[in-house]
Structures are given as structure tokens and as C-alpha cells.
Design a protein around this motif. Structure first.
Motif, PDB file in Angstrom:
ATOM      1  N   ILE A   1       1.089  -1.325   0.044  1.00 26.56           N
ATOM      2  CA  ILE A   1       0.012   0.181   0.285  1.00 26.56           C
ATOM      3  C   ILE A   1       0.503   1.397  -0.326  1.00 26.56           C
ATOM      4  CG2 ILE A   1      -1.432   1.540   1.178  1.00 26.56           C
ATOM      5  CD1 ILE A   1      -2.671  -1.592   0.413  1.00 26.56           C
ATOM      6  N   THR A   2       0.947   1.992  -0.802  1.00 30.58           N
ATOM      7  CA  THR A   2       1.407   3.566  -1.134  1.00 30.58           C
ATOM      8  C   THR A   2       0.903   4.926  -0.402  1.00 30.58           C
ATOM      9  OG1 THR A   2       2.747   4.885  -2.884  1.00 30.58           O
ATOM     10  CG2 THR A   2       0.372   3.868  -3.272  1.00 30.58           C
ATOM     11  N   PRO A   3       1.764   5.150   0.106  1.00 29.57           N
ATOM     12  CA  PRO A   3       0.881   6.495   0.582  1.00 29.57           C
ATOM     13  C   PRO A   3       0.395   7.628  -0.363  1.00 29.57           C
ATOM     14  CG  PRO A   3       3.225   6.324   1.147  1.00 29.57           C
ATOM     15  CD  PRO A   3       3.149   5.164   0.651  1.00 29.57           C
ATOM     16  N   SER A   4       1.135   7.267  -1.639  1.00 33.09           N
ATOM     17  CA  SER A   4       0.245   7.896  -2.150  1.00 33.09           C
ATOM     18  C   SER A   4      -1.094   7.849  -2.642  1.00 33.09           C
ATOM     19  CB  SER A   4       1.036   7.658  -4.050  1.00 33.09           C
ATOM     20  OG  SER A   4       2.556   8.171  -3.492  1.00 33.09           O
ATOM     21  N   TRP A   5      -1.650   7.222  -2.355  1.00 31.75           N
ATOM     22  CA  TRP A   5      -3.558   6.598  -2.758  1.00 31.75           C
ATOM     23  C   TRP A   5      -3.740   7.406  -1.421  1.00 31.75           C
ATOM     24  CZ3 TRP A   5      -2.485   1.324  -3.322  1.00 31.75           C
ATOM     25  CH2 TRP A   5      -1.883   0.647  -4.232  1.00 31.75           C
ATOM     26  N   TYR A   6      -3.162   7.738  -0.288  1.00 33.52           N
ATOM     27  CA  TYR A   6      -3.653   8.889   0.986  1.00 33.52           C
ATOM     28  C   TYR A   6      -4.199  10.080   0.748  1.00 33.52           C
ATOM     29  CZ  TYR A   6      -1.999   4.616   3.749  1.00 33.52           C
ATOM     30  OH  TYR A   6      -2.201   2.875   4.152  1.00 33.52           O
ATOM     31  N   GLU A   7      -5.409  10.033   1.265  1.00 36.58           N
ATOM     32  CA  GLU A   7      -5.983  11.773   1.153  1.00 36.58           C
ATOM     33  C   GLU A   7      -4.325  12.444   2.657  1.00 36.58           C
ATOM     34  OE1 GLU A   7      -7.473  15.265   1.120  1.00 36.58           O
ATOM     35  OE2 GLU A   7      -7.481  13.090  -0.586  1.00 36.58           O
ATOM     36  N   THR A   8      -4.620  11.936   3.107  1.00 41.79           N
ATOM     37  CA  THR A   8      -3.852  12.222   4.248  1.00 41.79           C
ATOM     38  C   THR A   8      -2.581  13.102   3.849  1.00 41.79           C
ATOM     39  OG1 THR A   8      -5.216  11.099   5.804  1.00 41.79           O
ATOM     40  CG2 THR A   8      -2.499  11.865   6.784  1.00 41.79           C
TER      41      THR A   8
ATOM     42  N   GLU B   1      -9.484   2.512  -4.688  1.00 42.29           N
ATOM     43  CA  GLU B   1      -9.200   2.587  -5.886  1.00 42.29           C
ATOM     44  C   GLU B   1      -7.638   3.348  -6.515  1.00 42.29           C
ATOM     45  OE1 GLU B   1      -9.760   7.593  -8.127  1.00 42.29           O
ATOM     46  OE2 GLU B   1      -9.804   7.622  -6.282  1.00 42.29           O
ATOM     47  N   GLY B   2      -7.146   3.311  -5.631  1.00 38.34           N
ATOM     48  CA  GLY B   2      -5.387   2.931  -6.449  1.00 38.34           C
ATOM     49  C   GLY B   2      -5.378   0.894  -6.703  1.00 38.34           C
ATOM     50  N   LEU B   3      -6.092   0.591  -5.744  1.00 38.01           N
ATOM     51  CA  LEU B   3      -5.285  -0.703  -6.047  1.00 38.01           C
ATOM     52  C   LEU B   3      -6.479  -1.278  -7.788  1.00 38.01           C
ATOM     53  CD1 LEU B   3      -6.204  -2.382  -2.474  1.00 38.01           C
ATOM     54  CD2 LEU B   3      -3.812  -2.628  -3.866  1.00 38.01           C
ATOM     55  N   ARG B   4      -7.577  -1.071  -7.330  1.00 38.16           N
ATOM     56  CA  ARG B   4      -8.288  -0.885  -8.684  1.00 38.16           C
ATOM     57  C   ARG B   4      -7.523  -0.817  -9.895  1.00 38.16           C
ATOM     58  NH1 ARG B   4     -12.307  -3.859  -6.153  1.00 38.16           N
ATOM     59  NH2 ARG B   4     -13.707  -2.827  -4.727  1.00 38.16           N
ATOM     60  N   ALA B   5      -6.857   0.155  -9.957  1.00 35.28           N
ATOM     61  CA  ALA B   5      -6.169   1.111 -10.962  1.00 35.28           C
ATOM     62  C   ALA B   5      -5.205   0.627 -11.178  1.00 35.28           C
ATOM     63  CB  ALA B   5      -6.008   2.801 -10.736  1.00 35.28           C
TER      64      ALA B   5
ATOM     65  N   GLY C   1      -5.190  -3.202 -11.551  1.00 34.33           N
ATOM     66  CA  GLY C   1      -5.198  -3.841 -13.069  1.00 34.33           C
ATOM     67  C   GLY C   1      -5.141  -5.037 -11.815  1.00 34.33           C
ATOM     68  N   SER C   2      -4.373  -5.728 -11.977  1.00 31.68           N
ATOM     69  CA  SER C   2      -3.443  -7.147 -11.138  1.00 31.68           C
ATOM     70  C   SER C   2      -5.412  -7.787 -10.714  1.00 31.68           C
ATOM     71  CB  SER C   2      -2.251  -7.140 -10.906  1.00 31.68           C
ATOM     72  OG  SER C   2      -2.823  -7.013  -9.215  1.00 31.68           O
ATOM     73  N   THR C   3      -5.406  -9.329 -11.304  1.00 34.33           N
ATOM     74  CA  THR C   3      -5.722  -9.832  -9.807  1.00 34.33           C
ATOM     75  C   THR C   3      -5.594  -9.171  -8.595  1.00 34.33           C
ATOM     76  OG1 THR C   3      -6.362 -11.433 -11.857  1.00 34.33           O
ATOM     77  CG2 THR C   3      -7.240 -12.217  -9.583  1.00 34.33           C
ATOM     78  N   ALA C   4      -4.519  -9.742  -8.215  1.00 37.35           N
ATOM     79  CA  ALA C   4      -4.300 -10.060  -6.702  1.00 37.35           C
ATOM     80  C   ALA C   4      -4.748  -8.688  -6.109  1.00 37.35           C
ATOM     81  CB  ALA C   4      -2.146 -10.384  -6.911  1.00 37.35           C
ATOM     82  N   ALA C   5      -4.031  -7.241  -6.935  1.00 35.73           N
ATOM     83  CA  ALA C   5      -4.544  -6.064  -6.291  1.00 35.73           C
ATOM     84  C   ALA C   5      -6.157  -5.940  -5.829  1.00 35.73           C
ATOM     85  CB  ALA C   5      -4.366  -4.975  -6.827  1.00 35.73           C
ATOM     86  N   GLU C   6      -6.745  -6.918  -6.740  1.00 35.92           N
ATOM     87  CA  GLU C   6      -8.576  -6.841  -7.202  1.00 35.92           C
ATOM     88  C   GLU C   6      -9.006  -7.407  -5.792  1.00 35.92           C
ATOM     89  OE1 GLU C   6     -11.129  -5.483  -8.887  1.00 35.92           O
ATOM     90  OE2 GLU C   6      -9.723  -4.159  -9.586  1.00 35.92           O
ATOM     91  N   ALA C   7      -7.935  -8.276  -5.492  1.00 37.91           N
ATOM     92  CA  ALA C   7      -8.374  -9.038  -4.292  1.00 37.91           C
ATOM     93  C   ALA C   7      -8.479  -7.881  -2.667  1.00 37.91           C
ATOM     94  CB  ALA C   7      -8.024 -10.295  -3.825  1.00 37.91           C
ATOM     95  N   VAL C   8      -6.974  -7.731  -2.627  1.00 34.53           N
ATOM     96  CA  VAL C   8      -7.328  -6.866  -1.837  1.00 34.53           C
ATOM     97  C   VAL C   8      -7.797  -5.245  -1.601  1.00 34.53           C
ATOM     98  CG1 VAL C   8      -5.589  -5.554  -0.571  1.00 34.53           C
ATOM     99  CG2 VAL C   8      -4.902  -7.544  -1.532  1.00 34.53           C
ATOM    100  N   ALA C   9      -8.410  -4.963  -2.843  1.00 34.45           N
ATOM    101  CA  ALA C   9      -9.517  -3.776  -3.081  1.00 34.45           C
ATOM    102  C   ALA C   9     -10.627  -4.502  -2.778  1.00 34.45           C
ATOM    103  CB  ALA C   9      -9.661  -2.977  -4.115  1.00 34.45           C
ATOM    104  N   ASP C  10     -11.083  -5.624  -2.777  1.00 33.17           N
ATOM    105  CA  ASP C  10     -12.196  -6.209  -2.404  1.00 33.17           C
ATOM    106  C   ASP C  10     -12.618  -6.252  -0.821  1.00 33.17           C
ATOM    107  OD1 ASP C  10     -12.574  -6.606  -5.136  1.00 33.17           O
ATOM    108  OD2 ASP C  10     -12.671  -8.010  -5.152  1.00 33.17           O
ATOM    109  N   ALA C  11     -10.846  -6.462  -0.317  1.00 32.41           N
ATOM    110  CA  ALA C  11     -10.941  -7.226   1.329  1.00 32.41           C
ATOM    111  C   ALA C  11     -11.534  -5.871   1.992  1.00 32.41           C
ATOM    112  CB  ALA C  11     -10.147  -7.637   1.511  1.00 32.41           C
TER     113      ALA C  11
END
Length: 213
Positions: A85-92, A189-193, A195-205
Motif C-alpha cells: 500500500i503506497t502512501p500516495s493513495w492517502y488523502e492524508t 481506488e488505487g488498488l483497482r487502478a 489492474g492485477s487480480t491480486a490488487a483487486e482481491a485486496v481492494a475487495d477486502a
């Protein structure tokens, strides 16, 4: 396992579903020669024992079944969705910059009393149940009975069955629950972008954790 309250999962149905979806585990034992670990698929039998049991098998040539101390509980470790998880995805990050990277993951640790089995009837039951579980839903599922009986008998002689009667389960869902709602939304949002199956699974969780809170 270090288990902060915000990441602790106690719902049996959710834990069982994760073991069903991610059955490949590390079986860890202690005995002669110290600690041993074997990667292998395990199947949950929820009705076998007060807290259920795990079943599977090892290669007979794997010495773990001989060296494991029956007086010491074994540990099976299951890993679910996981990812950076990159901090670049955080609003903070945009608000204060006071953020660092982390890793999201699901980890389930199952402890219990381990026993090994050599009799052909038990071995056939274990491999049949494992096969039916993993062939289910396929257009043309393979069955143990599809192979010649003498061939299956020879294969059974090369394995050792195992049953781990569960005494305790620790489950950790580290899915950004310690972040703000805006940060968590950014993670999804960042994980879904990615585009990998692994990232999608984490985004869903992460999204599922948000929905529960």
C-alpha cells in the motif's frame, strides 16, 4: 501473532470462508531436529471436533510426519489477499504528508493436535474429499475413481494422511482499518487502478472492511 484490536477477526464464517478460498498453508511442527514447515493444501472439516479439524496429506518421504512431537501443538498458517500500500493513495498525504507505506494482508493461524494416518481407507477418504473440493464447479471434474484402482493404491502408499484437530484460531485482517475513510477510499481506488487480480482481491477486502465498520 501480533493482533491489534482493529485488525482482529473473530467471525467464524468469515474465517472459514477465507480458509476455503485460500487453502494453501504452511504446516509448522516442532520435534526431533527442531522446527519443520511444509507448504500444502489443507481442507477444513468444520464438523470434526469441537472447533473443527484440518485434513491433508504429506509425501511419505517427507520426514516431518516422523519427527513431529505429538505432545506439541502444530500450527497451520493460511495467507489470504495481500499487497503493498503506497502512501500516495492517502488523502492524508495531500493534507499533512505524515504518512508511510504499509502492507495489507489476511493471515490465519490455526493451532491444534496433529495426528498422522497410514491406513488406505483413511488416505482414500482424504484424497477423495480434497479432490472433490478442488474439482467442484469445473466443466469436466476429475474424480479419483477415473484412475485405475491399482494406480490409486500405489499412489496412496506414497503419502501419509494428517488431521489437525483445532484448539485455537487467530485471524488478522489488516485492511487499512486504522486509516481515515478518505484514505481507505483512496486505497481501494488505487488498488483497482493497478489492474492485477491480486490488487483487486485486496481492494475487495478493504472495501468489505469499510462496509462492516
Amino acid at each position: 501473532m501480533y493482533l491489534p484490536r482493529s485488525f482482529r477477526e473473530d467471525e467464524p464464517a468469515r474465517i472459514q470462508a477465507a480458509i476455503l478460498d485460500y487453502p494453501f498453508a504452511q504446516l509448522v511442527t516442532f520435534g526431533e531436529g527442531g522446527i519443520s514447515a511444509t507448504p500444502l493444501p489443507l481442507m477444513l472439516d468444520a464438523d470434526a471436533g469441537p472447533q473443527g479439524s484440518l485434513i491433508g496429506h504429506l509425501a511419505r518421504a517427507n520426514s516431518q510426519w516422523k519427527t513431529a512431537d505429538a505432545a506439541v501443538e502444530a500450527l497451520a498458517i493460511f495467507s489470504g489477499p495481500q499487497g503493498y500500500i503506497t502512501p500516495s493513495w492517502y488523502e492524508t498525504k495531500r493534507e499533512t504528508g505524515r504518512v508511510v507505506p504499509t502492507w495489507n494482508y489476511v493471515s490465519i493461524q490455526v493451532r491444534g493436535r496433529l495426528s498422522f494416518h497410514e491406513d488406505p481407507e483413511t488416505l482414500l477418504d482424504i484424497v477423495t474429499r480434497l479432490t472433490e473440493r478442488h474439482e467442484a464447479g469445473r466443466a469436466a471434474p476429475w474424480a479419483v475413481a477415473d484412475a485405475p484402482a491399482n494406480f490409486i493404491a500405489s499412489q496412496l502408499r506414497a503419502i501419509i494422511g494428517l488431521r489437525l484437530e483445532i484448539t485455537a484460531i487467530s485471524a488478522k485482517w489488516k485492511m487499512s482499518q486504522n486509516r481515515t475513510e478518505a484514505d481507505r477510499a483512496g486505497v481501494v481506488e488505487g488498488l483497482r487502478a493497478e489492474g492485477s487480480t491480486a490488487a483487486e482481491a485486496v481492494a475487495d477486502a478493504v472495501a468489505a472492511a469499510m462496509a462492516r465498520d
